[in-house]
Design an enzyme around this catalytic site. Structure first.
Site, PDB file in Angstrom:
ATOM      1  N   GLY A  15       0.789  -1.234   0.000  1.00  0.00           N
ATOM      2  CA  GLY A  15       0.000   0.000   0.000  1.00  0.00           C
ATOM      3  C   GLY A  15       0.815   1.274   0.000  1.00  0.00           C
ATOM      4  N   SER A  21       2.154   8.061   1.931  1.00  0.00           N
ATOM      5  CA  SER A  21       1.352   6.883   2.310  1.00  0.00           C
ATOM      6  C   SER A  21       1.571   6.490   3.764  1.00  0.00           C
ATOM      7  CB  SER A  21       1.721   5.687   1.426  1.00  0.00           C
ATOM      8  OG  SER A  21       1.416   5.959   0.082  1.00  0.00           O
ATOM      9  N   ASP A  66      -1.262  -6.529  -7.311  1.00  0.00           N
ATOM     10  CA  ASP A  66      -2.598  -5.930  -7.410  1.00  0.00           C
ATOM     11  C   ASP A  66      -3.535  -6.925  -6.734  1.00  0.00           C
ATOM     12  OD1 ASP A  66      -5.186  -5.304  -8.137  1.00  0.00           O
ATOM     13  OD2 ASP A  66      -4.672  -4.765 -10.193  1.00  0.00           O
ATOM     14  N   VAL A  67      -4.142  -6.521  -5.626  1.00  0.00           N
ATOM     15  CA  VAL A  67      -4.907  -7.488  -4.828  1.00  0.00           C
ATOM     16  C   VAL A  67      -6.192  -7.965  -5.505  1.00  0.00           C
ATOM     17  CG1 VAL A  67      -3.957  -6.794  -2.590  1.00  0.00           C
ATOM     18  CG2 VAL A  67      -6.042  -5.674  -3.448  1.00  0.00           C
ATOM     19  N   ILE A  94      -4.138  -0.854   2.220  1.00  0.00           N
ATOM     20  CA  ILE A  94      -4.752  -0.817   0.885  1.00  0.00           C
ATOM     21  C   ILE A  94      -6.233  -0.475   0.975  1.00  0.00           C
ATOM     22  CG2 ILE A  94      -5.424  -2.311  -1.048  1.00  0.00           C
ATOM     23  CD1 ILE A  94      -2.820  -3.851  -0.608  1.00  0.00           C
ATOM     24  N   TYR A 158     -18.002   9.548   3.110  1.00  0.00           N
ATOM     25  CA  TYR A 158     -17.199   8.326   3.200  1.00  0.00           C
ATOM     26  C   TYR A 158     -17.899   7.152   2.518  1.00  0.00           C
ATOM     27  CZ  TYR A 158     -12.741   6.868   5.038  1.00  0.00           C
ATOM     28  OH  TYR A 158     -11.435   6.502   5.143  1.00  0.00           O
ATOM     29  N   LYS A 165     -14.713  -0.415   5.671  1.00  0.00           N
ATOM     30  CA  LYS A 165     -13.938  -0.386   6.920  1.00  0.00           C
ATOM     31  C   LYS A 165     -14.631  -1.188   8.025  1.00  0.00           C
ATOM     32  CE  LYS A 165     -10.493   2.150   5.497  1.00  0.00           C
ATOM     33  NZ  LYS A 165      -9.275   1.441   5.034  1.00  0.00           N
ATOM     34  N   LEU A 197      -2.849  10.371  -0.957  1.00  0.00           N
ATOM     35  CA  LEU A 197      -3.513  10.208  -2.255  1.00  0.00           C
ATOM     36  C   LEU A 197      -4.946   9.706  -2.069  1.00  0.00           C
ATOM     37  CD1 LEU A 197      -2.407  10.592  -5.120  1.00  0.00           C
ATOM     38  CD2 LEU A 197      -1.926   8.138  -5.182  1.00  0.00           C
TER      39      LEU A 197
HETATM   40  P1  NAD Z   1      -2.484   5.914  -0.189  1.00  0.00           P
HETATM   41  O1  NAD Z   1      -3.211   6.352  -1.408  1.00  0.00           O
HETATM   42  O2  NAD Z   1      -1.101   6.370  -0.025  1.00  0.00           O
HETATM   43  O3  NAD Z   1      -2.533   4.333  -0.028  1.00  0.00           O
HETATM   44  C1  NAD Z   1      -3.559   3.532  -0.562  1.00  0.00           C
HETATM   45  C2  NAD Z   1      -2.865   2.389  -1.259  1.00  0.00           C
HETATM   46  O4  NAD Z   1      -3.804   1.408  -1.732  1.00  0.00           O
HETATM   47  C3  NAD Z   1      -2.073   2.859  -2.493  1.00  0.00           C
HETATM   48  O5  NAD Z   1      -0.732   2.454  -2.367  1.00  0.00           O
HETATM   49  C4  NAD Z   1      -2.726   2.113  -3.626  1.00  0.00           C
HETATM   50  O6  NAD Z   1      -1.842   1.768  -4.658  1.00  0.00           O
HETATM   51  C5  NAD Z   1      -3.240   0.874  -2.889  1.00  0.00           C
HETATM   52  N1  NAD Z   1      -4.187   0.109  -3.691  1.00  0.00           N
HETATM   53  C6  NAD Z   1      -5.354   0.552  -4.227  1.00  0.00           C
HETATM   54  N2  NAD Z   1      -5.897  -0.433  -4.978  1.00  0.00           N
HETATM   55  C7  NAD Z   1      -5.043  -1.490  -4.917  1.00  0.00           C
HETATM   56  C8  NAD Z   1      -5.036  -2.788  -5.482  1.00  0.00           C
HETATM   57  N3  NAD Z   1      -6.011  -3.210  -6.306  1.00  0.00           N
HETATM   58  N4  NAD Z   1      -4.004  -3.626  -5.188  1.00  0.00           N
HETATM   59  C9  NAD Z   1      -3.016  -3.228  -4.370  1.00  0.00           C
HETATM   60  N5  NAD Z   1      -2.955  -2.009  -3.800  1.00  0.00           N
HETATM   61  C10 NAD Z   1      -3.957  -1.154  -4.096  1.00  0.00           C
HETATM   62  O7  NAD Z   1      -3.391   6.454   1.023  1.00  0.00           O
HETATM   63  P2  NAD Z   1      -3.350   6.147   2.594  1.00  0.00           P
HETATM   64  O8  NAD Z   1      -4.173   7.200   3.199  1.00  0.00           O
HETATM   65  O9  NAD Z   1      -1.957   5.915   3.052  1.00  0.00           O
HETATM   66  O10 NAD Z   1      -4.171   4.800   2.684  1.00  0.00           O
HETATM   67  C11 NAD Z   1      -3.687   3.643   3.335  1.00  0.00           C
HETATM   68  C12 NAD Z   1      -4.773   3.072   4.217  1.00  0.00           C
HETATM   69  O11 NAD Z   1      -5.002   3.956   5.301  1.00  0.00           O
HETATM   70  C13 NAD Z   1      -6.112   2.886   3.522  1.00  0.00           C
HETATM   71  O12 NAD Z   1      -6.697   1.668   3.961  1.00  0.00           O
HETATM   72  C14 NAD Z   1      -6.904   4.067   4.030  1.00  0.00           C
HETATM   73  O13 NAD Z   1      -8.299   3.838   3.986  1.00  0.00           O
HETATM   74  C15 NAD Z   1      -6.388   4.113   5.454  1.00  0.00           C
HETATM   75  N6  NAD Z   1      -6.677   5.347   6.174  1.00  0.00           N
HETATM   76  C16 NAD Z   1      -6.272   6.544   5.680  1.00  0.00           C
HETATM   77  C17 NAD Z   1      -6.565   7.700   6.383  1.00  0.00           C
HETATM   78  C18 NAD Z   1      -6.148   9.033   5.856  1.00  0.00           C
HETATM   79  O14 NAD Z   1      -6.724  10.052   6.266  1.00  0.00           O
HETATM   80  N7  NAD Z   1      -5.172   9.106   4.980  1.00  0.00           N
HETATM   81  C19 NAD Z   1      -7.247   7.643   7.606  1.00  0.00           C
HETATM   82  C20 NAD Z   1      -7.641   6.397   8.089  1.00  0.00           C
HETATM   83  C21 NAD Z   1      -7.351   5.257   7.374  1.00  0.00           C
END
Ligand code: NAD
Length: 258
Positions: A15, A21, A66-67, A94, A158, A165, A197
């Protein structure tokens, strides 16, 4: 003195899209603690970014995964089996939902959008875990996934990601129960909003950041480094008695009564 030493441990971190990230913040902490890393990227487009970042974590393997494509998960498991022989740490960072399914009425979410969001953002946790389980079960290990408050509260915009989630957090508990006898712990970090992102795909995210800072006990937003440190804790022996939990790294937002 208590130190966190992860030397000799192998960590698969999924991820990382860029330096913002949340899983990159965890990866950096794991690297500093001595763990050996494998970083995966979702598609060719992200390959060079991840290879550039991996310079900061020398020795890290960088592989495609790619999951939504089981063959790519199996290829990672096969490679890690060959190169490492065991896996002690899995970071699942992810999530994905189509832009149109994060806008407008949740009630009108089309079936394919709902299924895709749950497939990538929740089902992938158990699917990946299952496919690397022979490696994880060798010496026992720890898994961390990333969740958000929308798992248990209605959060504007959301939409389907809240559903994903909720499923993710229940999957954490079910997996923790099932994998406990194999000495594999499973936990989630529920992070407050951080500009990444994925987060920028949520309509009104800037406003969410502002409200969060105003209403949280610490009167600020969290940093990705704070998620990194919490991840390191949960993935280390300091958390050896913790499994099936959702730990809030949210500057004290959720526990407030307003
Ligand atoms: P990010 O965009 O950096 O990370 C999301 C990742 O998911 C990316 O690397 C993307 O390539 C990957 N992804 C998407 N589809 C995919 C697939 N088919 N196969 C493999 N990988 C795939 O954003 P982030 O905020 O770091 O998100 C990481 C996690 O944290 C997510 O689960 C997000 O919901 C969670 N989260 C984020 C926040 C926030 O505010 N940023 C808050 C709470 C939870």
């Amino acid at each position: 003195m208590v130190t966190i030493d992860l030397s000799g441990r192998n960590a698969l971190v999924m991820g990382v899209a860029n330096h913002r990230s949340l899983s990159w913040a965890i990866a950096r902490c794991l690297h500093q603690a001595g763990a050996r890393l494998c970083l995966t990227y979702a598609g060719e487009r992200l390959k060079s970014t991840l290879e550039d970042l991996a310079v900061e974590t020398p020795g890290a393997l960088v592989l495609e995964c790619d999951v939504t494509r089981d063959a790519t998960i199996d290829a990672v498991a096969e490679r890690l089996g060959r190169e490492w022989g065991s896996l002690e740490i899995l970071v699942h960072g992810i999530a994905f939902a189509r832009k149109e399914d994060l806008e407008g009425a949740f009630v009108a979410t089309p079936r394919e959008g709902f299924q895709l969001a749950l497939d990538v953002s929740a089902y992938s946790l158990l699917n990946v875990t299952n496919r690397v389980l022979p490696l994880l079960a060798k010496r026992g290990g720890a898994i961390v996934t990333l969740s958000y408050l929308a798992a248990e509260r209605a959060v504007p915009a959301y939409n389907v990601m809240g559903s994903a989630k909720a499923v993710l957090e229940q999957s954490v508990r079910q997996l923790a129960y099932e994998l406990g006898p194999k000495s594999v712990r499973v936990n989630a970090i529920s992070a407050g909003p951080v500009s990444t992102l994925a987060a920028r795909g949520i309509h009104g995210f800037t406003d969410m950041l502002k409200k969060h800072a105003e209403r949280s006990a610490l009167k600020r937003n969290i940093t990705k480094e704070e998620v990194g440190k919490a991840g390191l804790f949960l993935l280390s022996d300091l958390a050896s008695g913790i499994t099936g939990e959702v730990i809030y790294v949210d500057a004290g937002y959720r526990m407030m009564g307003w």
